[in-house]
Design a protein around this motif. Structure first.
Motif, PDB file in Angstrom:
ATOM      1  N   HIS A   2     129.121 131.613  43.596  1.00  0.00           N
ATOM      2  CA  HIS A   2     129.511 131.366  42.214  1.00  0.00           C
ATOM      3  C   HIS A   2     128.252 131.010  41.425  1.00  0.00           C
ATOM      4  CE1 HIS A   2     133.044 130.502  39.591  1.00  0.00           C
ATOM      5  NE2 HIS A   2     132.067 130.039  38.837  1.00  0.00           N
ATOM      6  N   TYR A   4     126.926 129.135  38.066  1.00  0.00           N
ATOM      7  CA  TYR A   4     127.240 128.199  36.985  1.00  0.00           C
ATOM      8  C   TYR A   4     126.082 128.227  36.003  1.00  0.00           C
ATOM      9  CZ  TYR A   4     130.821 126.411  40.106  1.00  0.00           C
ATOM     10  OH  TYR A   4     131.899 126.306  40.936  1.00  0.00           O
ATOM     11  N   ASP A   6     124.380 126.579  32.613  1.00  0.00           N
ATOM     12  CA  ASP A   6     124.220 125.546  31.594  1.00  0.00           C
ATOM     13  C   ASP A   6     123.895 126.318  30.318  1.00  0.00           C
ATOM     14  OD1 ASP A   6     123.729 123.209  30.205  1.00  0.00           O
ATOM     15  OD2 ASP A   6     121.862 122.739  31.259  1.00  0.00           O
ATOM     16  N   THR A  28     130.642 131.123  35.722  1.00  0.00           N
ATOM     17  CA  THR A  28     131.263 130.188  34.796  1.00  0.00           C
ATOM     18  C   THR A  28     130.214 129.728  33.803  1.00  0.00           C
ATOM     19  OG1 THR A  28     132.841 129.426  36.464  1.00  0.00           O
ATOM     20  CG2 THR A  28     132.525 128.012  34.544  1.00  0.00           C
ATOM     21  N   VAL A  30     129.245 127.195  31.035  1.00  0.00           N
ATOM     22  CA  VAL A  30     129.631 125.820  30.692  1.00  0.00           C
ATOM     23  C   VAL A  30     128.853 125.408  29.451  1.00  0.00           C
ATOM     24  CG1 VAL A  30     129.830 123.452  31.519  1.00  0.00           C
ATOM     25  CG2 VAL A  30     129.980 125.345  33.145  1.00  0.00           C
ATOM     26  N   ILE A  59     128.921 120.729  35.892  1.00  0.00           N
ATOM     27  CA  ILE A  59     128.259 121.661  36.813  1.00  0.00           C
ATOM     28  C   ILE A  59     127.880 120.959  38.114  1.00  0.00           C
ATOM     29  CG2 ILE A  59     126.176 123.056  37.161  1.00  0.00           C
ATOM     30  CD1 ILE A  59     126.291 123.655  34.094  1.00  0.00           C
ATOM     31  N   ARG A  62     130.432 120.491  40.818  1.00  0.00           N
ATOM     32  CA  ARG A  62     130.933 121.687  41.496  1.00  0.00           C
ATOM     33  C   ARG A  62     129.859 122.433  42.292  1.00  0.00           C
ATOM     34  NH1 ARG A  62     133.544 120.015  37.404  1.00  0.00           N
ATOM     35  NH2 ARG A  62     135.800 120.297  37.229  1.00  0.00           N
ATOM     36  N   SER A  67     126.469 128.061  45.564  1.00  0.00           N
ATOM     37  CA  SER A  67     126.311 128.124  44.110  1.00  0.00           C
ATOM     38  C   SER A  67     124.890 128.477  43.705  1.00  0.00           C
ATOM     39  CB  SER A  67     126.631 126.764  43.475  1.00  0.00           C
ATOM     40  OG  SER A  67     127.907 126.324  43.801  1.00  0.00           O
ATOM     41  N   VAL A  69     122.844 127.866  40.160  1.00  0.00           N
ATOM     42  CA  VAL A  69     122.918 127.190  38.871  1.00  0.00           C
ATOM     43  C   VAL A  69     121.754 127.675  38.019  1.00  0.00           C
ATOM     44  CG1 VAL A  69     122.831 124.960  37.678  1.00  0.00           C
ATOM     45  CG2 VAL A  69     124.055 125.176  39.860  1.00  0.00           C
ATOM     46  N   CYS A  80     121.678 119.384  41.368  1.00  0.00           N
ATOM     47  CA  CYS A  80     122.260 120.553  42.018  1.00  0.00           C
ATOM     48  C   CYS A  80     121.538 120.883  43.320  1.00  0.00           C
ATOM     49  CB  CYS A  80     122.256 121.742  41.061  1.00  0.00           C
ATOM     50  SG  CYS A  80     123.367 121.490  39.641  1.00  0.00           S
TER      51      CYS A  80
END
Length: 147
Positions: A2, A4, A6, A28, A30, A59, A62, A67, A69, A80
């Motif tokens: 996934h 994420y 920012d 995703t 965010v 963030i 998760r 992940s 990020v 993270c």
């Protein structure tokens, strides 16, 4: 896997969509305010409140080993990384456990200089080479995580 993002000040959202959709990885976005995203089942948007660091907190809660990020925020990158995530800046430079300590130290020094009234320059303007480096780095990161 996934991704994420920012997203409030992220200049590479279109590049993220391109790579993620080619690799079939969910993304995703965010942000503190609504950001338009393409209509696709792998792409979603979360709008958090305007509390300080609310998007970062969402963030970081998760982020895990599966992940990626995308952020310019050094403190979010640190959180993270500690959670096991891979972290990439929009200019294509990865944050790593080996580099994050130095990045945090430089950030603190620059904040002290600014607080003392010193005029210090900010980051270099975002360039075409940064966009290209980001595309390549994100693709490589996703390939590495898929193994």
């Amino acid at each position: 896997m996934h991704i994420y993002v920012d997203a409030d000040a992220c200049p590479v959202k279109d590049e993220i969509y391109k790579v993620a959709l080619r690799r079939s990885v969910a993304v995703t976005i965010v942000s503190n305010s609504p950001i338009r995203i393409p209509a696709h089942p792998l792409l979603s948007r979360i709008v958090v409140g305007d509390r300080f660091d609310e998007a970062d907190d969402w963030i970081a809660e998760r982020a895990d080993r599966a992940s990626v990020v995308i952020t310019n925020d050094i403190l979010l990158a640190d959180r993270c990384l500690k959670a096991g995530a891979s972290v990439l800046a929009p200019n294509g430079k990865p944050f790593t456990t080996a580099s994050i300590g130095n990045a945090i130290a430089v950030r603190a020094i620059m904040a002290d200089l600014r607080a003392g009234g010193d005029v210090v320059g900010g980051p270099a303007p975002f360039a075409k080479a940064d966009r290209s480096r980001f595309l390549s780095a994100l693709d490589e990161m996703l390939v590495r995580l898929s193994r």
